[in-house]
Design a protein around this motif. Structure first.
Motif, PDB file in Angstrom:
ATOM      1  N   SER A  27      -8.892 -60.612  34.096  1.00 44.79           N
ATOM      2  CA  SER A  27      -7.479 -60.125  34.481  1.00 44.79           C
ATOM      3  C   SER A  27      -6.405 -61.040  35.196  1.00 44.79           C
ATOM      4  O   SER A  27      -5.181 -60.661  35.227  1.00 44.79           O
ATOM      5  CB  SER A  27      -7.815 -58.833  35.243  1.00 44.79           C
ATOM      6  OG  SER A  27      -8.082 -59.261  36.644  1.00 44.79           O
ATOM      7  N   SER A  28      -6.874 -61.923  35.708  1.00 44.08           N
ATOM      8  CA  SER A  28      -5.983 -63.069  36.312  1.00 44.08           C
ATOM      9  C   SER A  28      -5.039 -63.550  35.494  1.00 44.08           C
ATOM     10  O   SER A  28      -4.084 -64.293  35.631  1.00 44.08           O
ATOM     11  CB  SER A  28      -6.810 -64.179  36.942  1.00 44.08           C
ATOM     12  OG  SER A  28      -7.969 -64.619  36.234  1.00 44.08           O
ATOM     13  N   LEU A  29      -5.472 -63.446  33.999  1.00 38.25           N
ATOM     14  CA  LEU A  29      -4.582 -64.094  33.193  1.00 38.25           C
ATOM     15  C   LEU A  29      -2.972 -63.400  33.181  1.00 38.25           C
ATOM     16  O   LEU A  29      -2.030 -64.036  32.866  1.00 38.25           O
ATOM     17  CB  LEU A  29      -5.211 -63.877  31.661  1.00 38.25           C
ATOM     18  CG  LEU A  29      -4.457 -64.372  30.523  1.00 38.25           C
ATOM     19  CD1 LEU A  29      -4.008 -65.924  30.617  1.00 38.25           C
ATOM     20  CD2 LEU A  29      -4.945 -63.850  29.245  1.00 38.25           C
ATOM     21  N   GLN A  68     -12.089 -61.548  45.220  1.00 38.80           N
ATOM     22  CA  GLN A  68     -11.801 -61.438  44.037  1.00 38.80           C
ATOM     23  C   GLN A  68     -10.513 -62.054  43.502  1.00 38.80           C
ATOM     24  O   GLN A  68     -10.001 -62.742  44.266  1.00 38.80           O
ATOM     25  CB  GLN A  68     -11.831 -60.090  43.750  1.00 38.80           C
ATOM     26  CG  GLN A  68     -12.848 -58.986  44.170  1.00 38.80           C
ATOM     27  CD  GLN A  68     -12.281 -57.569  44.207  1.00 38.80           C
ATOM     28  OE1 GLN A  68     -11.502 -57.210  44.490  1.00 38.80           O
ATOM     29  NE2 GLN A  68     -13.364 -56.709  43.587  1.00 38.80           N
ATOM     30  N   VAL A  69     -10.298 -62.122  42.106  1.00 39.31           N
ATOM     31  CA  VAL A  69      -8.979 -62.924  41.991  1.00 39.31           C
ATOM     32  C   VAL A  69      -8.157 -61.907  41.076  1.00 39.31           C
ATOM     33  O   VAL A  69      -8.888 -60.940  40.623  1.00 39.31           O
ATOM     34  CB  VAL A  69      -9.713 -63.979  41.087  1.00 39.31           C
ATOM     35  CG1 VAL A  69     -10.016 -65.097  41.730  1.00 39.31           C
ATOM     36  CG2 VAL A  69     -10.161 -64.035  39.975  1.00 39.31           C
ATOM     37  N   PRO A  70      -6.991 -62.425  40.888  1.00 35.33           N
ATOM     38  CA  PRO A  70      -6.252 -63.365  41.446  1.00 35.33           C
ATOM     39  C   PRO A  70      -6.167 -63.009  42.976  1.00 35.33           C
ATOM     40  O   PRO A  70      -5.922 -62.000  43.522  1.00 35.33           O
ATOM     41  CB  PRO A  70      -4.976 -63.151  40.892  1.00 35.33           C
ATOM     42  CG  PRO A  70      -4.575 -61.573  40.191  1.00 35.33           C
ATOM     43  CD  PRO A  70      -6.015 -61.402  40.201  1.00 35.33           C
ATOM     44  N   ALA A  71      -5.382 -64.039  43.703  1.00 34.63           N
ATOM     45  CA  ALA A  71      -4.965 -64.162  45.096  1.00 34.63           C
ATOM     46  C   ALA A  71      -4.130 -65.103  45.200  1.00 34.63           C
ATOM     47  O   ALA A  71      -3.902 -66.151  44.411  1.00 34.63           O
ATOM     48  CB  ALA A  71      -6.058 -64.423  46.039  1.00 34.63           C
ATOM     49  N   GLY A  83      -3.650 -57.925  41.244  1.00 35.70           N
ATOM     50  CA  GLY A  83      -2.792 -58.702  40.387  1.00 35.70           C
ATOM     51  C   GLY A  83      -1.526 -57.790  39.993  1.00 35.70           C
ATOM     52  O   GLY A  83      -0.503 -58.415  39.813  1.00 35.70           O
ATOM     53  N   VAL A  84      -1.655 -56.340  40.401  1.00 33.50           N
ATOM     54  CA  VAL A  84      -0.386 -55.702  39.996  1.00 33.50           C
ATOM     55  C   VAL A  84       0.671 -55.890  41.141  1.00 33.50           C
ATOM     56  O   VAL A  84       1.842 -56.069  40.833  1.00 33.50           O
ATOM     57  CB  VAL A  84      -0.696 -54.293  39.907  1.00 33.50           C
ATOM     58  CG1 VAL A  84       0.535 -53.215  39.966  1.00 33.50           C
ATOM     59  CG2 VAL A  84      -1.514 -53.820  38.671  1.00 33.50           C
ATOM     60  N   THR A 177      -3.380 -58.879  28.285  1.00 37.02           N
ATOM     61  CA  THR A 177      -4.638 -59.722  29.092  1.00 37.02           C
ATOM     62  C   THR A 177      -5.762 -58.802  28.535  1.00 37.02           C
ATOM     63  O   THR A 177      -6.959 -59.252  28.158  1.00 37.02           O
ATOM     64  CB  THR A 177      -4.276 -59.976  30.346  1.00 37.02           C
ATOM     65  OG1 THR A 177      -3.295 -60.890  30.544  1.00 37.02           O
ATOM     66  CG2 THR A 177      -5.724 -60.400  31.040  1.00 37.02           C
ATOM     67  N   VAL A 178      -5.601 -57.366  28.797  1.00 37.54           N
ATOM     68  CA  VAL A 178      -6.709 -56.454  28.773  1.00 37.54           C
ATOM     69  C   VAL A 178      -7.004 -56.137  27.312  1.00 37.54           C
ATOM     70  O   VAL A 178      -8.051 -55.932  27.108  1.00 37.54           O
ATOM     71  CB  VAL A 178      -6.234 -55.086  29.323  1.00 37.54           C
ATOM     72  CG1 VAL A 178      -7.092 -53.971  29.159  1.00 37.54           C
ATOM     73  CG2 VAL A 178      -6.180 -55.246  30.972  1.00 37.54           C
TER      74      VAL A 178
END
Length: 218
Positions: A27-29, A68-71, A83-84, A177-178
């Motif tokens: 999801s970080s993409l 977790q990522v992203p950060a 991410g959001v 991404t999803v």
């Protein structure tokens, strides 16, 4: 600032103002794509999510207690996660790129509506199919639910535009991404031609192509 998006392999790309951790194709993409669409410099830093270690061996929990990522780590030491939230922050800092409409406009809230749907109904809907402890007998139910939602997405893309209309937004970065996960988990996408053409349109954007290449996904 710096951003991490969690990665199970080692790669680094740097940002003068932000640093991100990632895992290729995760999801970080979406945050990675948003960063490239923003035109700002950034640092891409891999994280081993199994070991919770950065590329240099540092403990990732020391930076992000969620693990977790992203950060996103800002210059002043402020950490932004989820991410959001990161995508909204990045978009609001480059209003000229029009990745998110201004506060108060209905267009902005339609984009936020899609972001929430993607996060809660799609993103989390895939989770059981990625977990090794999910009972095999439950997976067909999960796939059926996702395939029904794919029909809704396909219909929403029938005008051959972006998910929120005539302009690419951060919702497209997240949706693309999803949707990439659908084939990985063997969802039935037969006949969903609007999704197929949409994925081609998004992948053709220079920022998206660059993000995919950087993560070794093309």
């Amino acid at each position: 600032r710096s951003v991490w998006w969690g990665a199970s392999f080692r790669q680094r790309l740097i940002t003068s103002s932000r640093k991100v951790t990632y895992k290729p194709g995760a999801s970080s993409l979406a945050s990675h794509i948003t960063l490239r669409e923003s035109g700002k410099d950034f640092t891409l830093d891999g994280v081993d999510l199994m070991k919770k270690r950065l590329e240099n061996g540092d403990d990732f929990f020391a930076i992000n207690p969620k693990g977790q990522v992203p950060a996103l780590l800002l210059d002043d030491g402020t950490l932004l996660t989820e991410g959001v939230a990161i995508m909204q922050y990045l978009a609001d800092n480059v209003p000229d790129r029009q990745l998110l409409a201004p506060t108060g406009s209905i267009s902005r809230y339609k984009t936020l509506e899609w972001l929430n749907y993607i996060a809660t109904e799609l993103h989390k809907g895939f989770t059981p199919l990625f977990r090794p402890d999910t009972p095999e007998e439950y997976k067909p139910t999960v796939r059926a639910l996702l395939e029904k939602k794919m029909q809704y997405i396909n219909e929403s893309l029938k005008d051959d535009q972006w998910i929120c209309g005539a302009r690419f937004t951060i919702a497209d970065a997240y949706l693309f991404t999803v949707l990439r996960w659908a084939r990985a988990v063997k969802l039935n996408l037969e006949g969903l031609d609007h999704i197929a053409s949409y994925m081609e349109r998004v992948a053709a954007r220079p920022a998206v192509a660059a993000a995919l290449k950087a993560e070794g996904l093309n």
